[in-house]
Design an enzyme around this catalytic site. Structure first.
Site, mmCIF file in Angstrom:
data_model
loop_
_atom_site.group_PDB
_atom_site.id
_atom_site.type_symbol
_atom_site.label_atom_id
_atom_site.label_comp_id
_atom_site.label_asym_id
_atom_site.label_seq_id
_atom_site.Cartn_x
_atom_site.Cartn_y
_atom_site.Cartn_z
ATOM 1 C CD GLU A 122 -6.283 -4.486 4.177
ATOM 2 O OE1 GLU A 122 -6.162 -4.375 5.178
ATOM 3 O OE2 GLU A 122 -6.750 -3.746 3.418
ATOM 4 C CD GLU A 137 -10.320 -2.220 5.879
ATOM 5 O OE1 GLU A 137 -10.307 -1.118 6.269
ATOM 6 O OE2 GLU A 137 -10.034 -3.166 6.207
ATOM 7 C CD GLU A 172 -2.818 1.268 2.052
ATOM 8 O OE1 GLU A 172 -3.084 -0.066 3.274
ATOM 9 O OE2 GLU A 172 -3.573 2.050 2.478
ATOM 10 C CD GLN A 229 0.393 -2.008 4.194
ATOM 11 O OE1 GLN A 229 1.162 -1.268 3.673
ATOM 12 N NE2 GLN A 229 -0.653 -1.308 4.511
#
Ligand code: AHR
Length: 517
Positions: free
Chosen positions: A297, A178, A27, A360
């Site tokens: 995630e 999200e 990200e 991540q």
């Protein structure tokens, strides 16, 4: 000493290992991109600014697919800002993480990086502030061969920046991120999101009907809308999408390590709940296609947020900064055992969870850390991921586990030994993954193979508390190799039964040579 008996039967399998289960996530957040995977001028960076030391560790860890560019970031992102000559790209503010985004790194650079990292690209689109038109334009830009406005722009930008001009061929697309969360830029109700996702999906597939699409599921099992969100979103999108997403982050609360170590129980239940919802919508809608799960995630995350504050989404106080140090959690032995057992849970559900992305990849809640101008190293949590990605091949086996229990405040008594296994008939290898979640007792495990005979143990490794260390031992800048894998000593095969002794608080992996009995 805890006793555990595991039975593995050749004829009881779950599914072929979906290799996309070993995915990761990059990200534009904190130092994941800038001074993570990309740092022009770093002694290890190539002419494009791609850090080769980080790439080496990424290839060793073995992610198969990497989600990009967010995350919360994507819900306010204009993908066009990140393409074309770098000097012409706008500097923007990123509201999600309250940072300055230079746009020096964008889609072309990520595609270049993904080739070097040997991973598939999973691209997320912005359905927070944007919609159908930008989504279909991005698919045309990325995947259309040429001769149209957006595809020719890709060719021109590729030529101008010395990056790929050919179609990127991106198959996997996330329809936003999200959007059930009030913190999300462009937060929506399930009906609002469901309609937008459906129309975006339709328009994207009209550009390229070979793509696979992920609808946004709940941000966590704790969301007040969990369950109804999935039901409503799938009622709108079931025919258009291939996956619904799941997100989950775990942490140790108030020193309750026993419950933390058993969070795989929560992940199992969360997955089972989403499967039930998918199948209910499928049945009621009389659909014949099968929607599966993209757990895009997941990780251990000590939600302290920016600079150690307690509110991960309250990042505004620190002011506008470029690539600040954000949520750079240091992972301990305990965390690594949890990461291992979360991977077990994902693999056990490999018939329905066919994509998963650890969040991540570098610096930001990541298994790989790097310093600007300095070294890159493996966190403790690197190891279960790396070994499972390397060895989980062939069929996922359906295990019968009869284990002694360990008490937890959150889940009651749970199996001390948590296990999963894969069998690759072609190579004749069986990989067995074991977590001992008890912090007090070692475990004696016997593994009975039915319909298979084991001729030898090819490798046996364990991650546990290092000598002189404790359960909080971790790899840090000044001591990068404190926690790693060691040879598991007490392993043997007797009358076709594998016997292995696991230390307390440990994650182990064994590779056996097997053939049909
Ligand atoms: O991975 C960190 C953040 O966690 C992501 O940006 C967001 O999707 C989630 O809340």
């Amino acid at each position: 000493m805890t006793q555990a008996r595991i039975t593995i039967d050749r004829d009881f399998t779950v599914a072929e290992v979906p290799r996309r289960l070993f995915g990761s996530f990059v990200e534009h957040m904190g130092r994941c991109v800038y001074s993570g995977i990309y740092e022009p001028g770093h002694p290890e960076a190539d002419a494009r600014g791609l850090r080769q030391d980080v790439l080496k560790l990424v290839r060793e860890m073995g992610p198969t697919v990497v989600r990009y560019p967010g995350g919360n970031f994507v819900s306010g992102y204009n993908w066009e800002d990140g393409v074309g000559p770098v000097e012409d790209r706008p500097v923007r503010i990123d509201g999600a993480w309250h940072t300055i985004e230079t746009n020096a790194f964008g889609l072309h650079e990520f595609v270049e990086w993904s080739k070097e990292a040997e991973v598939e690209v999973m691209e997320a689109i912005n359905l927070g502030t944007r919609g159908v038109d930008e989504a279909r334009a991005l698919v045309e830009y990325a995947n259309h061969p040429g001769g149209t406005y957006w595809s020719d722009l890709r060719r021109k930008n590729g030529a101008a920046t010395g990056t790929q001009q050919d179609p990127f061929g991106i198959k996997l697309w996330c329809l936003g991120n999200e959007l059930d969360g009030p913190w999300q830029i462009g937060h929506k109700t399930a009906d609002e999101y469901g309609r937008l996702a459906q129309e975006s999906a339709k328009a994207m597939k009209l550009v390229d009907d070979s793509i696979e699409l992920v609808a946004v599921g709940s941000s966590s099992r704790q969301m007040p809308t969990f369950g109804t969100w999935e039901h409503t979103v799938l009622s709108h999108t079931y025919e258009e999408v291939d996956y619904i997403s799941m997100h989950a982050y775990y942490q140790e609360h108030d020193g309750d390590a026993a419950s933390f170590l058993a969070e795989g129980v929560d992940m199992d239940a969360f997955i089972d709940g989403v499967i039930a919802t998918i199948d209910a919508v499928k049945a009621a809608g009389k659909h014949s296609n099968q929607v599966n799960i993209s757990f895009d995630e997941w990780n251990v995350w000590y939600q302290r947020g920016l600079d150690g504050e307690d509110q991960p989404h309250n990042v505004a106080k620190a002011g506008w900064r470029e690539a600040p140090r954000v949520i750079e959690d240091t992972y301990s032995v305990t965390d690594a055992v949890v990461v291992g057992s979360l991977l077990h849970s994902l693999l056990r559900h490999g018939d329905r969870v066919t994509i998963a992305n650890q969040a991540q990849l570098v610096n930001v809640i990541a298994p790989i850390r790097s310093e600007a101008g300095g070294p890159a190293w493996r966190q403790a949590s690197f190891w279960p991921f790396a070994r499972m990605s390397a060895l989980a091949k062939g069929q996922i086996m359906q295990l019968a586990v009869d284990s002694g229990k360990t008490p937890t405040a959150k889940f009651g008594d749970v199996d001390a030994v948590d296990a999963t296994a894969t069998w690759d008939e072609q190579t004749g290898r069986l990989a067995l993954f074991l977590a001992n979640r008890s912090m007090e007792e070692g475990a004696e495990v016997s593994v009975d193979l039915r319909g298979l005979s084991a001729s030898g143990v090819r490798s046996a490794e364990v991650l546990t508390i290092p000598e002189g260390g404790d359960r909080n031992s971790a790899n840090v800048l000044d001591a990068q190799d404190t926690v790693g894998l060691k040879t598991l000593q007490e392993v043997g095969i007797e009358d076709g039964v594998l016997h292995v002794k696991l230390p307390a608080l440990s994650w182990s992996v064994l590779e056996l040579d097997v053939e049909r009995a």
